[in-house]
Design a protein around this motif. Structure first.
Motif, PDB file in Angstrom:
ATOM      1  N   PRO A  98       1.887   6.807   6.626  1.00 54.06           N
ATOM      2  CA  PRO A  98       0.430   6.600   6.664  1.00 54.06           C
ATOM      3  C   PRO A  98      -0.332   7.693   7.404  1.00 54.06           C
ATOM      4  O   PRO A  98      -1.482   7.968   7.093  1.00 54.06           O
ATOM      5  N   ASP A  99       0.319   8.354   8.369  1.00 58.41           N
ATOM      6  CA  ASP A  99      -0.372   9.398   9.125  1.00 58.41           C
ATOM      7  C   ASP A  99      -0.324  10.761   8.434  1.00 58.41           C
ATOM      8  O   ASP A  99      -0.812  11.750   8.961  1.00 58.41           O
ATOM      9  N   GLY A 100       0.287  10.817   7.247  1.00 54.33           N
ATOM     10  CA  GLY A 100       0.320  12.060   6.486  1.00 54.33           C
ATOM     11  C   GLY A 100       1.570  12.894   6.680  1.00 54.33           C
ATOM     12  O   GLY A 100       1.754  13.898   6.004  1.00 54.33           O
ATOM     13  N   THR A 101       2.433  12.499   7.613  1.00 55.64           N
ATOM     14  CA  THR A 101       3.678  13.233   7.800  1.00 55.64           C
ATOM     15  C   THR A 101       4.653  12.896   6.677  1.00 55.64           C
ATOM     16  O   THR A 101       4.566  11.845   6.055  1.00 55.64           O
ATOM     17  N   ILE A 102       5.574  13.795   6.435  1.00 55.83           N
ATOM     18  CA  ILE A 102       6.539  13.595   5.352  1.00 55.83           C
ATOM     19  C   ILE A 102       7.566  12.548   5.753  1.00 55.83           C
ATOM     20  O   ILE A 102       8.195  12.647   6.802  1.00 55.83           O
ATOM     21  N   GLU A 119      -6.256  13.469  10.354  1.00 53.63           N
ATOM     22  CA  GLU A 119      -5.634  12.237   9.898  1.00 53.63           C
ATOM     23  C   GLU A 119      -6.373  11.634   8.706  1.00 53.63           C
ATOM     24  O   GLU A 119      -5.809  10.886   7.932  1.00 53.63           O
ATOM     25  N   ARG A 120      -7.646  11.945   8.546  1.00 54.42           N
ATOM     26  CA  ARG A 120      -8.441  11.379   7.457  1.00 54.42           C
ATOM     27  C   ARG A 120      -8.384  12.237   6.195  1.00 54.42           C
ATOM     28  O   ARG A 120      -8.865  11.834   5.153  1.00 54.42           O
TER      29      ARG A 120
END
Length: 145
Positions: A65-69, A3-4
């Motif tokens: 925000p969590d990186g998912t599209i 997540e980071r």
């Protein structure tokens, strides 16, 4: 740990690359439909003595925000560097908000208890009236006879 990490998504750099992925095709179709809905252009013959400016597709992957599209976004942009001052345009102006102004308004909202809302603009196309006639080429893959 994942997540980071800043993930990198490969975005198409050409129309041909974009047509290989259904999500990008849908994004381009959506952009064309918005342009047509807004009446931003109409099909015409190129008058003699005028030249048409090319267009190109710009593709961006919008993430949560969590990186998912979140979505695939395609924008049709005019190749502005091909324009000639005094021929294609007389003056340029783009209204933008200064960062200092935005910070001031958010600080005032906090102190005065104002509600602040986030607004996403799906299409901010041609917010002003153009005085000049601008001729652009039809986008590849969306040409109308």
């Amino acid at each position: 740990m994942y997540e980071r990490c800043n993930l990198v998504f490969v975005e198409p750099t050409s129309f041909d690359d974009a047509t290989k992925v259904p999500e990008w095709i849908d994004a381009m179709k959506s952009e064309i439909s918005i342009i047509e809905k807004n009446g931003a252009w109409f099909l015409t013959n190129l008058p003699s003595g005028k030249h048409a400016i090319g267009v190109k597709w710009v593709h961006r992957t919008k993430c949560n925000p969590d990186g998912t599209i979140f979505k695939h976004k395609a924008r049709l942009v005019v190749k502005g560097y091909a324009q000639i001052g005094g021929v294609d345009y007389g003056d340029t102006f783009a209204p933008v908000a200064r960062l200092d102004t935005i910070k001031l308004l958010i600080a005032m909202a906090g102190q005065l208890g104002w509600n602040v809302f986030h607004l996403g603009v799906k299409s901010a196309i041609l917010n002003g009236e153009l005085e000049e006639d601008i001729y652009v080429c039809q986008p590849k893959g969306f040409m109308v006879p």
